[in-house]
Enzyme design. Structure first.
Site, PDB file in Angstrom:
ATOM      1  N   CYS B  42       0.575  -1.525  -0.426  1.00  0.00           N
ATOM      2  CA  CYS B  42       0.448  -0.172  -0.020  1.00  0.00           C
ATOM      3  C   CYS B  42       0.852   1.235   0.407  1.00  0.00           C
ATOM      4  CB  CYS B  42      -0.988  -0.203   0.845  1.00  0.00           C
ATOM      5  SG  CYS B  42      -2.169  -1.383   1.084  1.00  0.00           S
ATOM      6  N   ARG B  70      11.772 -15.331  15.488  1.00  0.00           N
ATOM      7  CA  ARG B  70      11.175 -16.350  15.437  1.00  0.00           C
ATOM      8  C   ARG B  70      10.898 -17.651  14.961  1.00  0.00           C
ATOM      9  NH1 ARG B  70       5.910 -12.593  14.676  1.00  0.00           N
ATOM     10  NH2 ARG B  70       6.870 -10.621  15.588  1.00  0.00           N
ATOM     11  N   ASP B 269      -5.111 -12.195  -0.239  1.00  0.00           N
ATOM     12  CA  ASP B 269      -5.890 -11.529  -1.378  1.00  0.00           C
ATOM     13  C   ASP B 269      -6.178 -12.311  -1.847  1.00  0.00           C
ATOM     14  OD1 ASP B 269      -5.286  -9.617  -0.493  1.00  0.00           O
ATOM     15  OD2 ASP B 269      -3.542  -8.704  -2.195  1.00  0.00           O
TER      16      ASP B 269
END
Lengths: 433, 433
Positions: B42, B70, B269
């Protein structure tokens, strides 16, 4: 059929205007004791600051407007000194009697500073009316005070402190309790204190003021004092008429805003209403609530049948450009109401760095037993009002944290980060539950 | 137990990170076909504009971060070309096979411009990747184009038009449908058109583009073309593996984001999800939804049991400083979904005049039969995101107009008028119901 409304500011005029919509033929009379009606009291600090240059900018409507456009008679300087419900009439100062069939009491609240000696000195001012603000402006111009003490860290007190500081004065705020803004929330108070300090205003909490002397208050040297130590509802007329007063000290009203006397309604700062989170009566006098309760009271007084849902206690103020907003219950307030509160407080950017994102602080409070959201606060520059309003909307719907966490909030870099600070706070809170 | 995630942008990485939280010992591999992961797509228009100076500013995490912090293996340049669910393995381009027990498909969407001849010309660019944005920047610097045509008036198209205009180009936007932003709403489109026009960008709707020539598109002279005519979900891998595709054309998933194959999840998406207002599957690809569905899919793939509530379709974009936001259904969309919609559209100041209040436009849509709020739009400068978010929160709770009208929204002159434009719109809508 005649409707009489006592009080011509937010609640009273909302009631009158709404009653007119419901019943085009109703006779409606608004009795206002002051010289003007419909002024935006929340704009007074900005009149004091000088941002609002002309007090007329704060007057939304005139009696002429109501007479001509709404066919509502608005009388200023009309002080009601008694209500006789058996005779369905009110008595004005001067002896005149006005008959009613339905009555809306919107007598508001007044400044309340118990047991402070010297409160009548000439350098001591309240800030509740247009006249108050103009008198302070005149004092600033003529006497050129250099040091101000503001007694009370509620909205008016903090906004007055901001306004006076912008006029070049040294300002100290003296607050009796441990918290600002009546919100029992040490983090929120600490943030307000830090923001004030950064702009040269000192906040002293736990500061009991018993006397105002010529040159000092509670050891703080000053040549101007703003007395904003609290307000109390104007309930005397109602109480003398036998209308029940609630435990909050304000006029008790049901969800139609009807008082204990049938056909008599109460709205605005003189009335207590249901708190959406606790389900119990609360007295949180704010202009928004005054307008909404006025509308509902007016509709019902004119023969409609509307319900006031209740308040979340949402509020916001700007201190030197930073927004401080809260709604619902703080942790301490939730505990006092019998909930088992869990809270999460996070700091996050309000927008991406390339849109000059600044830190926003969001705290959310939920009930451990049910996961239901109980309240929250937002501190930040951009989007603070919008974020606290989303929390408020969630309180209206009794949303749980797990639902709140999935709110489909708008995202685009000029407006927010992809994870809005509200959602980050909700994720954090979900881990604690 | 191994979790494989196909796709390393918003949904895929949200899934991986969340799975790690749920199960600290799970083996997690993310396979990303591109050269970088975790970029804020974006932000691309702002890279194009030049506000974002370095593409690295848009990269949130690196593979190294995920590996070290992680314990998640992230492989770039790893293109999956097949899924064999019976064997619980995916095949990479090059032949390598990777075993999984649980799989998250987050393959995203791609630019889709059917039947446009000349789309491969050297002055034609998409704007979906960091690389795209950098190539346009280079083209702007080297070729100094003066006139641009943007094909498609979705988010990317309109933001690209804004960005190019700020770089001094003449810009025309060509949109095939009658509306911008896929919102069937003539008023909204008219407002966007007016704002573009005021800043020197022409919007042509109903403009079918079939060919891009060297010097013109659909009669518009141009030496730069941005192709932003639409996206389509990357479902081929899933479809070939026998996974059910929904009517929207995206991968069908239940409210736990599980596909028709047990243990295989879809997010972002490439997946369709439940629309909160219609209760039916919808495909509205946005970054916020990608992150949220990624989290839920990752949690469930790791053995959790979470539910995705659904989307309201909330979105916002800035066009030359003005916010255009919407959520839920427009009138036309509501009608098409079988509701009997009623709408009110109002203009009101977003703040008092003495705080430089500007006009905000709010439209609310409700269902006549039930009074339930179905959607709304907000156009304005200040507070636009916050206001549309309040409507979105109301859609999550299936609030009715009569409830919405009483929301306890924050008020203080620096932030809003005493009657927020949202409440004025709700009052207006209540009259229509």
């Amino acid at each position: 059929m005649a409707l009489v409304v006592i009080g011509g500011v937010a609640a009273g005029l909302s009631a009158a205007a709404r009653a007119r919509r419901i019943d085009p033929r109703l006779e409606i009379v608004v009795l206002e004791q002051g010289p003007v009606i419909s002024y935006g009291a929340c704009g007074l600090p900005y009149l004091l600051e000088g941002r609002v240059r002309d007090p007329r900018q704060l007057i939304v409507y005139t009696p002429e407007y109501f007479r001509k456009e709404r066919n509502i008679e608005v009388r200023t300087g009309a002080r009601v000194i008694g209500i006789s419900h058996p005779r369905r009439e009110v008595t004005l100062h001067g002896g005149e009697r006005v008959r009613y069939e339905r009555l809306v009491i919107a007598t508001g609240a007044r400044s309340f500073a118990p047991r402070i000696a010297g409160a009548d000195r000439s350098h001591v001012f309240a800030l509740r009316t247009l006249d108050d603000a103009q008198r302070i402006r005149a004092f600033l111009g003529e006497r050129r005070p250099r040091r101000a003490a503001v007694i009370g860290a509620g909205y008016i007190g903090l906004e007055a402190a901001d306004a006076l500081r912008r006029n070049g004065l040294d300002v100290t705020v003296l607050e009796r309790s441990a918290n600002v803004l009546l919100r029992e929330d040490p983090h929120f108070t600490a943030a307000v204190r830090a923001q004030l300090h950064q702009h040269g205003v000192e906040l002293r909490t736990g500061a009991e003021v018993t006397a105002i002397e010529a040159g000092q208050v509670a050891g703080v040297p000053c040549d101007l004092v703003i007395l904003a130590a609290g307000v109390k509802p104007n309930t005397e007329l109602a109480a003398e008429a036998g209308i029940e007063i609630g435990r909050s000290g304000a006029i008790r009203a049901d969800d139609r805003l009807e008082t204990s006397l049938r056909g008599v309604y109460a709205a605005g700062d003189c009335a207590e209403v249901c708190h959406l989170v606790t389900g119990r009566p609360a007295w949180i006098p704010l202009g928004t609530t005054a307008n909404k309760t006025g509308r509902v009271a007016g509709a019902n007084a004119a023969g409609g049948r509307e319900r006031f849902a209740g308040i979340a206690g949402t509020s916001i103020l700007a201190i030197f450009g930073m927004g401080f907003a809260s709604t619902g219950l703080s942790v301490a307030q939730a505990r006092a109401e019998g909930f088992s509160p869990v809270a999460a407080r996070i700091e996050a950017l309000d927008r991406p760095r390339y849109f000059r994102g600044k830190t926003a602080t969001v705290e959310l409070v939920a009930d451990r037993a049910t996961g239901r959201l109980l309240g929250g606060s937002v501190i930040g520059e951009e989007g603070t009002a919008g974020r606290v309003n989303v929390i408020a909307a969630a309180l209206h719907s009794r949303l749980r944290v797990e639902d709140f966490e999935q709110l489909d909030l708008a995202y685009s870099p000029p407006f927010s980060p992809v994870w809005d600070p509200l959602l980050i706070a909700a994720q954090q809170l979900a881990k604690e539950l």
